[in-house]
Design a protein around this motif. Structure first.
Motif, short mmCIF file in Angstrom:
data_model
loop_
_atom_site.label_atom_id
_atom_site.label_comp_id
_atom_site.label_asym_id
_atom_site.label_seq_id
_atom_site.Cartn_x
_atom_site.Cartn_y
_atom_site.Cartn_z
N GLN A 60 8.24 7.54 -23.37
CA GLN A 60 8.02 8.95 -23.10
C GLN A 60 8.63 9.82 -24.20
N THR A 61 9.84 9.48 -24.63
CA THR A 61 10.50 10.26 -25.66
C THR A 61 9.76 10.19 -26.99
N LYS A 71 0.73 17.79 -21.75
CA LYS A 71 -0.01 16.53 -21.69
C LYS A 71 0.91 15.38 -21.30
N SER A 72 2.13 15.39 -21.83
CA SER A 72 3.08 14.33 -21.50
C SER A 72 3.42 14.34 -20.02
N TYR A 79 1.58 7.50 -13.06
CA TYR A 79 2.22 6.33 -12.44
C TYR A 79 1.93 6.29 -10.95
N VAL A 80 1.67 7.45 -10.35
CA VAL A 80 1.34 7.51 -8.92
C VAL A 80 0.06 6.73 -8.64
N LEU A 81 -0.88 6.76 -9.56
CA LEU A 81 -2.13 6.01 -9.39
C LEU A 81 -1.98 4.55 -9.82
N PHE A 82 -1.11 4.31 -10.79
CA PHE A 82 -0.94 2.94 -11.28
C PHE A 82 -0.26 2.04 -10.25
N ILE A 83 0.60 2.60 -9.41
CA ILE A 83 1.34 1.77 -8.45
C ILE A 83 0.39 1.04 -7.50
N ASP A 125 -0.15 10.47 -26.78
CA ASP A 125 -0.73 10.33 -25.44
C ASP A 125 -0.81 8.86 -25.05
N PHE A 126 -1.15 8.02 -26.02
CA PHE A 126 -1.22 6.58 -25.76
C PHE A 126 0.15 6.02 -25.37
N LEU A 127 1.20 6.44 -26.09
CA LEU A 127 2.55 6.00 -25.75
C LEU A 127 2.95 6.48 -24.36
N THR A 128 2.59 7.72 -24.03
CA THR A 128 2.94 8.27 -22.73
C THR A 128 2.18 7.56 -21.61
N LEU A 129 0.94 7.16 -21.88
CA LEU A 129 0.18 6.38 -20.90
C LEU A 129 0.87 5.05 -20.64
#
Length: 199
Positions: A60-61, A71-72, A79-83, A125-129
């Motif tokens: 994230q950082t 966007k971050s 993560y709410v959807l990924f769980i 954005d890719f890193l934050t994903l």
């Protein structure tokens, strides 16, 4: 040197908190508690969760260096959807359609509040994903591995792991120095403050 490790005194304080917490909350005798403390079964959950939590913060950082805060913030909330997605793909847990709707609505709300724009999906954005995915993995790991631990003890241990990982990251390159020291100081203060509030 003192310049490289400005939080050395706080690190010692956190080690004391962890040791005292383990001794105080363990239902075993001091000798049995000490022997349990040395087993890999005891350390595996906090090591894994601490590592995941550090990767989450690091991604994230680093992502913030290339993308916007709006966007971050939105991508991290994924993560709410990924769980539930990970729980279904790995453990075949099933959820109702309404459950996914309930997960989607807060993410939509965050998107509307932040007015995030995705015209250019960049490296940050890719890193934050990736950060959101690792955050989901961390929550699942804590849910499945931390039940047998006292909450204060487990949080102290995983934060110690984060601090160690941050110190290791210092050796990679100078760009990680600020992240490493910042994460270490933040989590050491959080451990001590939480322990004192509990007292």
């Amino acid at each position: 040197s003192s310049d490289l490790f400005p939080s050395h005194d706080k690190f010692v304080s956190v080690v004391y908190v962890v040791c005292w917490s383990f001794y105080r909350f363990s239902k075993q005798s001091p000798r049995d508690a000490y022997l349990s403390f040395l087993t890999k079964e005891f350390w595996y959950p906090p090591l894994l969760c601490g590592l995941l939590l550090y990767i989450f913060l690091a991604l994230q950082t680093q992502g913030l260096a290339y993308t916007t805060v709006a966007k971050s913030g939105f991508i991290t909330c994924l993560y709410v959807l990924f769980i539930p997605l990970l729980l279904f793909l790995i453990w075949r847990e099933r959820f109702s359609s309404f459950f996914f709707l309930y997960c989607f609505l807060p993410v939509l709300g965050v998107y509307l509040l932040m007015d995030a724009s995705f015209d250019n999906f960049n490296y940050g954005d890719f890193l934050t994903l990736g950060c959101a995915l690792v955050g989901a993995m961390h929550i699942i790991a804590v849910d499945r591995l931390a039940k047998k631990y006292d909450p204060i003890l487990f949080n102290s241990l995983q934060c110690i792991v984060m601090g160690v990982m941050a110190m290791i990251a210092i050796t990679w390159n100078e760009e990680w120095l600020e992240l490493a020291s910042g994460v270490t100081i933040l989590n050491q203060n959080a451990i001590i403050a939480g322990y004192r509030d509990w007292e």
